[in-house]
Design a protein around this motif. Structure first.
Motif, PDB file in Angstrom:
ATOM      1  N   LYS A   1     -10.303 -25.428  -6.969  1.00 52.04           N
ATOM      2  CA  LYS A   1     -10.081 -26.779  -6.414  1.00 52.04           C
ATOM      3  C   LYS A   1     -10.424 -26.818  -4.935  1.00 52.04           C
ATOM      4  O   LYS A   1     -11.055 -27.762  -4.468  1.00 52.04           O
ATOM      5  CB  LYS A   1      -8.638 -27.221  -6.645  1.00 52.04           C
ATOM      6  N   LYS A   2     -10.004 -25.773  -4.201  1.00 51.89           N
ATOM      7  CA  LYS A   2     -10.346 -25.682  -2.776  1.00 51.89           C
ATOM      8  C   LYS A   2     -11.853 -25.660  -2.603  1.00 51.89           C
ATOM      9  O   LYS A   2     -12.405 -26.351  -1.750  1.00 51.89           O
ATOM     10  CB  LYS A   2      -9.758 -24.393  -2.187  1.00 51.89           C
ATOM     11  N   GLY A   3     -12.522 -24.836  -3.407  1.00 51.14           N
ATOM     12  CA  GLY A   3     -13.977 -24.750  -3.345  1.00 51.14           C
ATOM     13  C   GLY A   3     -14.645 -26.079  -3.638  1.00 51.14           C
ATOM     14  O   GLY A   3     -15.606 -26.457  -2.965  1.00 51.14           O
ATOM     15  N   MET A   4     -14.123 -26.807  -4.630  1.00 48.43           N
ATOM     16  CA  MET A   4     -14.676 -28.124  -4.961  1.00 48.43           C
ATOM     17  C   MET A   4     -14.492 -29.096  -3.801  1.00 48.43           C
ATOM     18  O   MET A   4     -15.386 -29.892  -3.505  1.00 48.43           O
ATOM     19  CB  MET A   4     -14.045 -28.673  -6.237  1.00 48.43           C
ATOM     20  N   GLU A   5     -13.342 -29.015  -3.132  1.00 48.91           N
ATOM     21  CA  GLU A   5     -13.098 -29.881  -1.975  1.00 48.91           C
ATOM     22  C   GLU A   5     -14.080 -29.578  -0.845  1.00 48.91           C
ATOM     23  O   GLU A   5     -14.654 -30.491  -0.250  1.00 48.91           O
ATOM     24  CB  GLU A   5     -11.657 -29.715  -1.479  1.00 48.91           C
ATOM     25  N   PHE A   6     -14.279 -28.280  -0.572  1.00 49.26           N
ATOM     26  CA  PHE A   6     -15.230 -27.898   0.482  1.00 49.26           C
ATOM     27  C   PHE A   6     -16.647 -28.321   0.109  1.00 49.26           C
ATOM     28  O   PHE A   6     -17.405 -28.790   0.956  1.00 49.26           O
ATOM     29  CB  PHE A   6     -15.189 -26.393   0.749  1.00 49.26           C
ATOM     30  N   ALA A   7     -17.007 -28.166  -1.161  1.00 46.47           N
ATOM     31  CA  ALA A   7     -18.346 -28.569  -1.608  1.00 46.47           C
ATOM     32  C   ALA A   7     -18.522 -30.079  -1.443  1.00 46.47           C
ATOM     33  O   ALA A   7     -19.567 -30.543  -0.968  1.00 46.47           O
ATOM     34  CB  ALA A   7     -18.579 -28.142  -3.057  1.00 46.47           C
ATOM     35  N   ALA A   8     -17.499 -30.844  -1.810  1.00 41.88           N
ATOM     36  CA  ALA A   8     -17.571 -32.305  -1.676  1.00 41.88           C
ATOM     37  C   ALA A   8     -17.718 -32.701  -0.208  1.00 41.88           C
ATOM     38  O   ALA A   8     -18.522 -33.584   0.121  1.00 41.88           O
ATOM     39  CB  ALA A   8     -16.324 -32.948  -2.282  1.00 41.88           C
ATOM     40  N   GLU A   9     -16.961 -32.038   0.668  1.00 50.58           N
ATOM     41  CA  GLU A   9     -17.061 -32.314   2.102  1.00 50.58           C
ATOM     42  C   GLU A   9     -18.465 -32.043   2.639  1.00 50.58           C
ATOM     43  O   GLU A   9     -18.905 -32.682   3.586  1.00 50.58           O
ATOM     44  CB  GLU A   9     -16.051 -31.469   2.885  1.00 50.58           C
ATOM     45  N   ASN A  10     -19.155 -31.072   2.012  1.00 48.82           N
ATOM     46  CA  ASN A  10     -20.507 -30.704   2.429  1.00 48.82           C
ATOM     47  C   ASN A  10     -21.581 -31.494   1.679  1.00 48.82           C
ATOM     48  O   ASN A  10     -22.764 -31.245   1.859  1.00 48.82           O
ATOM     49  CB  ASN A  10     -20.738 -29.204   2.198  1.00 48.82           C
ATOM     50  N   GLY A  11     -21.170 -32.403   0.794  1.00 49.11           N
ATOM     51  CA  GLY A  11     -22.132 -33.163   0.004  1.00 49.11           C
ATOM     52  C   GLY A  11     -22.906 -32.291  -0.970  1.00 49.11           C
ATOM     53  O   GLY A  11     -24.027 -32.619  -1.346  1.00 49.11           O
TER      54      GLY A  11
END
Length: 149
Positions: free
Chosen positions: A108-118
């Motif tokens: 979930k953390k990784g998905m959040e960081f990926a979303a923040e990076n587009g």
């Protein structure tokens, strides 16, 4: 790619490496009435762990990063611990279900960081892994006779 995303992806690579070894340990050493069921399930899970580790490591490479690739790094970075070698069959299943909860939190953390990076592609990869282990966790908890939280 952000430093946070790279760290979380490498944490996943390390975690799946440790899970691969742990699941092999359980596959080889499970005993008892559920031997045939668990022996087969642990093999399915360690084969899947290999695929997750490889896919995430290759995504890191695609993004220009460097996946962790030593056992020392994997043990240091993993969100799960290796097998103790003392678990009975039920403890093995409980440990894996608990490990999957920890892995899902990291995903979930990784998905959040990926979303923040587009970075939709990385987010999709992590989401697919999440969905797979969420289902496994549900099945393992059902095996134990426990409700999923």
């Amino acid at each position: 790619m952000s430093k946070e995303l790279m760290m979380e992806l490498n944490k996943q690579v390390s975690t799946w490496s440790v899970m691969y070894a742990k699941l092999h340990n359980y596959h080889w050493y499970v005993k008892g009435k559920q031997f045939f069921t668990l022996h087969e399930k642990f093999e399915e899970l360690y084969n899947e762990a290999t695929l997750h580790m490889d896919e995430i490591a290759e995504r890191i490479l695609t993004l220009g990063g460097e996946p962790t690739a030593t056992l020392k790094e994997h043990l240091e970075e993993s969100v799960v611990k290796e097998a103790t070698g003392k678990e009975n069959a039920e403890e093995m299943v409980k440990t894996i279900a608990d490990d999957f909860a920890k892995i899902m939190k990291s995903l979930k953390k990784g998905m959040e960081f990926a979303a923040e990076n587009g970075d939709d592609m990385t987010e999709d990869i992590l989401n697919a892994v999440y969905q797979s282990i969420e289902k496994h966790q549900w099945m393992l908890n059902a095996f134990l006779g426990e409700d999923n939280k």
